[in-house]
Design an enzyme around this catalytic site. Structure first.
Site, PDB file in Angstrom:
ATOM      1  N   LYS A 241       0.832  -1.200   0.000  1.00  0.00           N
ATOM      2  CA  LYS A 241       0.000   0.000   0.000  1.00  0.00           C
ATOM      3  C   LYS A 241       0.867   1.250   0.000  1.00  0.00           C
ATOM      4  O   LYS A 241       1.890   1.293   0.682  1.00  0.00           O
ATOM      5  CB  LYS A 241      -0.857   0.016   1.289  1.00  0.00           C
ATOM      6  CG  LYS A 241      -2.138   0.772   1.149  1.00  0.00           C
ATOM      7  CD  LYS A 241      -3.289  -0.210   1.100  1.00  0.00           C
ATOM      8  CE  LYS A 241      -4.620   0.464   0.906  1.00  0.00           C
ATOM      9  NZ  LYS A 241      -5.687  -0.542   0.878  1.00  0.00           N
ATOM     10  N   GLN A 242       0.455   2.241  -0.770  1.00  0.00           N
ATOM     11  CA  GLN A 242       1.023   3.570  -0.557  1.00  0.00           C
ATOM     12  C   GLN A 242      -0.058   4.394   0.110  1.00  0.00           C
ATOM     13  O   GLN A 242      -1.072   4.701  -0.500  1.00  0.00           O
ATOM     14  CB  GLN A 242       1.493   4.211  -1.862  1.00  0.00           C
ATOM     15  CG  GLN A 242       2.066   5.597  -1.625  1.00  0.00           C
ATOM     16  CD  GLN A 242       3.008   6.073  -2.708  1.00  0.00           C
ATOM     17  OE1 GLN A 242       3.421   5.316  -3.569  1.00  0.00           O
ATOM     18  NE2 GLN A 242       3.348   7.349  -2.677  1.00  0.00           N
TER      19      GLN A 242
ATOM     20  N   ASP B 159      -5.701  12.097  12.777  1.00  0.00           N
ATOM     21  CA  ASP B 159      -6.086  11.743  11.407  1.00  0.00           C
ATOM     22  C   ASP B 159      -7.084  10.584  11.425  1.00  0.00           C
ATOM     23  O   ASP B 159      -6.865   9.541  10.817  1.00  0.00           O
ATOM     24  CB  ASP B 159      -4.838  11.370  10.589  1.00  0.00           C
ATOM     25  CG  ASP B 159      -5.127  11.187   9.095  1.00  0.00           C
ATOM     26  OD1 ASP B 159      -6.185  11.661   8.631  1.00  0.00           O
ATOM     27  OD2 ASP B 159      -4.300  10.570   8.406  1.00  0.00           O
TER      28      ASP B 159
END
Ligand SMILES: Nc1ncnc2c1ncn2[C@@H]1O[C@H](COP(=O)(O)OP(=O)(O)O)[C@@H](O)[C@H]1O
Ligand SMILES: [Mg+2]
Lengths: 222, 341
Positions: free
Chosen positions: A13-14, A132
């Site tokens: 994953k990025q 976040d």
């Protein structure tokens, strides 16, 4: 037997700021989260943000895991390489889970909301603000009655301020309403469970009203 | 179908003409614009801006028609900005649109200014389903389309990025021509020293007021125009741009990752800043995404963007009754039901 093979890392994953690779670590399934250098950022600013976030993430993951919240176990922090090695979570993100099962049935919605609220409650009671909170940064372990896992503490910080905790919830509310438009009742369920399950919940929820009011006033101008 | 669009929500007034042919071809026929410029160090007040728009709306309309080689009979729909923006300037332009509608016997369509920027950007660049960074004097939003609305994933929680840049340009006494952000961009090119500034990202939201007050105190402490100053005005502009643009690129990347999108579109007046475009491009490259951006003809407020968004809605049956052609200073991007996508 000595480990002669170099470990092979596979990109899975990025994310929002890092690349996540699976990599075996001392025989355990693990990931390495690499905050690679951002070409767009001035090198001085890039270094400052990256090192601050690696340290912050490793520290908060460790602290709240010790308090009983499910987060990946940290195995190793390499400050020079800006990497954190941690437990691989076999599961899916809450975002993908909601997208795959929507509409959530009432019972399931309440269960998931309670799990999220309990984790957030413990975290906030420890004066940790995530920074976040989105459904991409929460995972569910595979299996029956899956445990909820909080991840991605790069923007987290320590604060005793009710305001900071309320903004944390507001960020989650906005992420939910933009990503999963018909989930008002889901967020309400999270708030209800948060009030029940956290020691300092009541004033945070009261403050959330103020934060929302400011948000509504901020409706676009020009 | 041919649409004429009227925009005047801030200090620019623009009249644009757009044609959508039956074979799907889209043509830009005219897009003249006039900007109300104030003396250095001064912002624009609603009353004076409205007077400016009043003086220019008719000449610009005539200019647009002449450039497009059209007469009023060729116009199928009149589009105007309903909001968000400054009340006086908005209503001035709406009155002109209403008058022409009655005079020419052509229907009206009220348009959300932000949606105008997005549709203009999509049309000019060919971006299909991008994450949109909308950055201007009044707005800072990260937007993506989902379930028939442009949803706001992130935004500035206090002042808009353009407002932050404009106000700092005023503190430095830079000229307002062609616009304050351009002056900052030119000076930033000569800056060398990165000054440590507050960096505030909360999820996909950002905050700029702390940076602005920090910059103000730097200027107060050391006049950057004096030869022995520890930092020059160029250094300050450079540091401001590097910091605020990094924040904008970061929240855009956060939205891309969260949504799983691969296209980025920058719109709004700050979107023509080449440093911002360059940084966004580098971010896109590092994650295999693609950047779309436009130049100042289209990313700065203009009439064409209003014609484009209005025409899309009109082709899907939208007409605004004369009694509903009021304006509003507050009008969120996600209030508009997008029927044309
Ligand atoms: N410990 C883990 N086990 C399995 N997958 C993970 C783990 N940590 C992160 N991921 C996956 O990688 C993605 C990005 O990781 P995250 O920590 O959120 O980084 P970023 O800051 O780049 O968003 C997550 O959304 C999740 O899908
Ligand atoms: Mg993440």
């Amino acid at each position: 037997m000595p480990d002669t093979q170099p470990p092979v890392a596979t990109l899975i994953k990025q994310g929002a700021e890092a690349r996540v690779y699976t990599i075996p670590f001392a025989g355990r399934p693990a990931i390495v989260k690499e905050r690679f250098r951002k070409a767009y950022r001035h090198p001085t600013l890039d270094e400052k943000l990256t090192s601050r976030r690696v340290v912050q993430e490793a520290r908060c993951l460790h602290r709240i895991r010790r308090a009983g919240v499910d987060t990946p176990t940290v195995y190793l922090v390499d400050l020079k390489a800006s990497t954190i090695y941690m437990e691989f979570i076999d599961g899916i993100s809450v975002r993908d889970h909601i997208l795959a099962t929507s509409p959530l049935n009432h019972q399931h919605e309440r269960e998931l909301a309670t799990k999220i609220a309990k984790s957030l409650g413990v975290m906030h009671d420890m004066d940790i603000v995530h920074g976040d909170l989105t459904t991409s940064n929460m995972m569910m372990r595979a299996g029956d009655n899956p445990s909820l896992v909080l991840i991605d503490f790069g923007l987290s910080f320590v604060s005793t301020l009710v305001e900071d905790k309320a903004v944390d919830l507001y960020v989650l509310e906005r992420a939910l309403s933009s990503t999963h438009p018909d989930t008002d009742s889901f967020f309400q369920a999270i708030l209800n469970a948060y009030a029940k399950n956290s020691k300092g919940g009541k004033p945070v929820l009261k403050k959330l009203e103020d934060v929302r009011r400011r948000g509504r006033k901020r409706t676009a101008f020009g | 179908m041919i649409a004429i669009g009227f925009e005047g929500s801030a200090n620019k007034i623009g009249v644009g003409i757009m044609e959508h042919s039956d074979d799907g071809k889209v043509s830009v026929l005219a897009n003249p614009r006039h900007t109300y410029i104030t003396p250095p160090g001064q912002g624009f007040l609603p009353k004076d801006t409205a007077a400016h728009h009043r003086a220019h709306v008719i000449p610009l309309t005539l200019e647009a028609l002449a450039e497009a080689n059209l007469t009023p009979k060729d116009i199928d729909v009149i589009c105007f900005t309903k909001g968000p923006g400054m009340g006086g300037p908005l209503t001035t332009v709406a009155i002109a649109a209403r008058t022409l509608s009655l005079l020419w016997g052509v229907p009206l369509v009220a348009v959300n200014h932000c949606v105008g920027h997005i549709e203009m950007g999509r049309m000019i660049t060919g971006a299909d389903n991008p994450v949109v960074l909308y950055v201007s004097g009044g707005n800072t939003q990260v937007i993506a389309f989902s379930e028939q609305r442009y949803r706001i994933f992130g935004e500035a929680i206090d002042i808009a990025v353009g407002n932050c840049l404009d106000r700092f340009a005023r503190i430095l006494g830079l000229p307002n021509e062609p616009f304050p952000g351009w002056q900052i961009e030119q000076r930033a090119k000569k800056g060398t020293q990165l000054i440590d500034l507050p960096y505030t990202v909360k999820g996909m939201d950002v905050s700029f007021s702390g940076i602005l007050s920090h910059m103000e105190s730097l200027v107060r402490d050391h006049d950057p125009y004096l030869p022995d100053a520890p930092y020059t005005a160029d250094d300050l502009c450079f540091s401001l741009q590097e910091t605020v643009f990094a924040m904008l690129v970061e929240i855009t990347e956060r939205a891309l990752a969260h949504i799983g999108a691969t296209e980025v579109l920058i719109v709004g007046g700050v979107g023509c800043n080449e440093r911002l475009q360059g940084m966004m491009g580098e971010m896109a490259t590092q994650r295999g995404a693609h950047l779309f951006a436009t130049d100042e003809r289209f990313c700065i407020d203009n009439g064409l963007m209003i014609a484009q968004a209005g025409l899309l809605a009109h082709k899907h049956g939208v007409v605004t009754d004369l009694t509903d052609t009021w304006c509003t200073q507050r009008y969120r991007t996600d209030e508009v039901l997008v029927t044309w996508r």
